[in-house]
Motif scaffolding. Structure first.
Motif, PDB file in Angstrom:
ATOM      1  N   GLU A 130       0.907  -1.120   0.045  1.00 46.69           N
ATOM      2  CA  GLU A 130      -0.104  -0.117   0.035  1.00 46.69           C
ATOM      3  C   GLU A 130       0.744   1.004  -0.071  1.00 46.69           C
ATOM      4  O   GLU A 130       0.544   2.324  -0.690  1.00 46.69           O
ATOM      5  CB  GLU A 130      -0.861  -0.153   1.072  1.00 46.69           C
ATOM      6  CG  GLU A 130      -1.902   1.142   1.302  1.00 46.69           C
ATOM      7  CD  GLU A 130      -2.894   1.273   2.646  1.00 46.69           C
ATOM      8  OE1 GLU A 130      -3.742   2.075   2.508  1.00 46.69           O
ATOM      9  OE2 GLU A 130      -2.534   0.042   3.393  1.00 46.69           O
ATOM     10  N   LEU A 131       2.014   1.254   0.804  1.00 46.75           N
ATOM     11  CA  LEU A 131       2.946   2.513   0.850  1.00 46.75           C
ATOM     12  C   LEU A 131       3.571   2.467  -0.448  1.00 46.75           C
ATOM     13  O   LEU A 131       3.848   3.872  -1.063  1.00 46.75           O
ATOM     14  CB  LEU A 131       3.962   2.337   1.934  1.00 46.75           C
ATOM     15  CG  LEU A 131       3.162   2.341   3.207  1.00 46.75           C
ATOM     16  CD1 LEU A 131       4.560   2.001   4.319  1.00 46.75           C
ATOM     17  CD2 LEU A 131       2.781   3.725   3.711  1.00 46.75           C
ATOM     18  N   SER A 136       3.663   6.185  -5.711  1.00 44.63           N
ATOM     19  CA  SER A 136       3.450   6.447  -7.162  1.00 44.63           C
ATOM     20  C   SER A 136       2.445   7.391  -7.298  1.00 44.63           C
ATOM     21  O   SER A 136       2.374   8.089  -8.277  1.00 44.63           O
ATOM     22  CB  SER A 136       3.577   5.276  -7.647  1.00 44.63           C
ATOM     23  OG  SER A 136       2.220   4.362  -7.346  1.00 44.63           O
ATOM     24  N   GLU A 137       1.504   7.228  -6.236  1.00 39.29           N
ATOM     25  CA  GLU A 137      -0.071   8.027  -6.423  1.00 39.29           C
ATOM     26  C   GLU A 137       0.471   9.264  -5.715  1.00 39.29           C
ATOM     27  O   GLU A 137      -0.807  10.307  -6.062  1.00 39.29           O
ATOM     28  CB  GLU A 137      -0.984   7.386  -5.801  1.00 39.29           C
ATOM     29  CG  GLU A 137      -1.261   6.172  -6.883  1.00 39.29           C
ATOM     30  CD  GLU A 137      -2.296   5.328  -6.000  1.00 39.29           C
ATOM     31  OE1 GLU A 137      -2.842   5.547  -4.855  1.00 39.29           O
ATOM     32  OE2 GLU A 137      -2.615   4.019  -6.682  1.00 39.29           O
ATOM     33  N   LYS A 142      -0.019  10.688   3.749  1.00 38.75           N
ATOM     34  CA  LYS A 142      -1.241  10.279   4.139  1.00 38.75           C
ATOM     35  C   LYS A 142      -1.418   8.787   4.380  1.00 38.75           C
ATOM     36  O   LYS A 142      -1.914   8.535   5.663  1.00 38.75           O
ATOM     37  CB  LYS A 142      -2.465  10.654   3.015  1.00 38.75           C
ATOM     38  CG  LYS A 142      -3.911  10.444   3.463  1.00 38.75           C
ATOM     39  CD  LYS A 142      -4.886  10.872   2.379  1.00 38.75           C
ATOM     40  CE  LYS A 142      -6.300  10.456   2.814  1.00 38.75           C
ATOM     41  NZ  LYS A 142      -7.264  11.018   1.764  1.00 38.75           N
ATOM     42  N   VAL A 143      -0.887   7.962   3.655  1.00 29.85           N
ATOM     43  CA  VAL A 143      -1.275   6.599   4.033  1.00 29.85           C
ATOM     44  C   VAL A 143      -0.417   6.154   5.163  1.00 29.85           C
ATOM     45  O   VAL A 143      -0.573   5.360   6.082  1.00 29.85           O
ATOM     46  CB  VAL A 143      -0.703   5.630   2.723  1.00 29.85           C
ATOM     47  CG1 VAL A 143      -0.861   4.306   3.183  1.00 29.85           C
ATOM     48  CG2 VAL A 143      -1.936   5.873   1.737  1.00 29.85           C
ATOM     49  N   LEU A 144       0.994   6.831   5.081  1.00 33.54           N
ATOM     50  CA  LEU A 144       1.732   6.278   6.168  1.00 33.54           C
ATOM     51  C   LEU A 144       1.381   6.869   7.699  1.00 33.54           C
ATOM     52  O   LEU A 144       1.239   6.333   8.768  1.00 33.54           O
ATOM     53  CB  LEU A 144       3.267   7.088   6.196  1.00 33.54           C
ATOM     54  CG  LEU A 144       4.188   6.950   7.204  1.00 33.54           C
ATOM     55  CD1 LEU A 144       4.802   5.347   7.091  1.00 33.54           C
ATOM     56  CD2 LEU A 144       5.598   7.793   7.024  1.00 33.54           C
TER      57      LEU A 144
END
Length: 246
Positions: A130-131, A136-137, A142-144
């Motif tokens: 996911e990270l 790349s996105e 935010k995900v971290l």
């Protein structure tokens, strides 16, 4: 105010002749208790949905201490109080495949949810993937943060696969942000003594830095068979009776 539970309970009271003998104060207290308990229950269900438990039915009280495994019951029950979370300490749950690591971790997570600690469960391979996609996105931070800000993070399949150098950077950044701010449960097939090699050993400049951020504040639960010659996977113990599968 959306006092749905209270409203429903009031209708039930008005249709119950026995309630006419109860004072207004006592009837009102019952209504408030019903509303409070329902909101608390619904809040817990919402927390559980957001956690992503692999085994949402796991409970400390249901841990099987008679399954042929050596388990430190006193330690498990002490950790179930969640005191380790208030002290920002970690838990290492170590055991072979099928030994019940994930169930135990989810049971600890359930206790944390009951005490309203923001909890998150994830398999390490899934989080690293996911990270990588987030990088790349353009939404890596935010995900971290989603994982870094959880008061209790459960990392299942910890170091099952050797992480790449980029993945090691992700792990280090995550653990650095969480240190002395939260608690993490690590579920692994490998004894902590082998984690250094799984992280690349002397060839990796990050291996010691990663371990230094988690190993000094951790309780260790080693799930081992009482008799190695009689070991049975917990999936086998609770699985289908072989006689019924033929």
């Amino acid at each position: 105010m959306r006092l749905t539970s209270m409203s429903d309970a009031y209708i039930t009271q008005t249709s119950d002749p026995k309630m006419k003998e109860v004072s207004f104060e006592d009837r009102f207290a019952l209504l408030v208790d019903i509303e409070y308990n329902n909101r608390k229950s619904n809040g817990l269900k919402s927390l559980n949905r957001n956690v992503g438990f692999d085994q949402p039915e796991a409970y400390i009280s249901d841990i099987n201490y008679m399954s042929g495994r050596k388990l430190n019951r006193n330690l498990i029950e002490r950790l179930a109080t969640c005191e380790y979370i208030t002290e920002y300490q970690n838990i290492f749950i170590i055991g072979a495949t099928g030994s019940g690591k994930t169930y135990m971790a989810c049971a600890f997570g359930m206790e944390a949810c009951k005490q309203r600690y923001k909890t998150k469960y994830v398999r390490l391979p899934d989080m690293l993937l996911e990270l990588d996609m987030a990088r790349s996105e353009g939404n890596y931070k935010k995900v971290l943060a989603k994982y870094a800000k959880s008061v209790l993070l459960i990392l299942d399949e910890w170091l099952l696969l050797k992480p790449t150098e980029t993945e090691q950077h992700d792990i280090l950044e995550l653990l650095h942000q969480r240190r002395k701010r939260s608690s993490t449960i690590f579920c692994s097939q490998y004894d902590p003594a082998g984690w250094y090699d799984q992280l690349g050993g002397d060839e990796s400049p990050l291996a010691e830095a990663i371990l230094d951020r988690i190993k000094h504040d951790a309780y260790k639960i080693n799930i081992v068979p009482a008799d190695a010659t009689q070991y049975r996977s917990m999936r086998e113990v609770y699985g289908m009776d072989p006689a019924k599968s033929e």
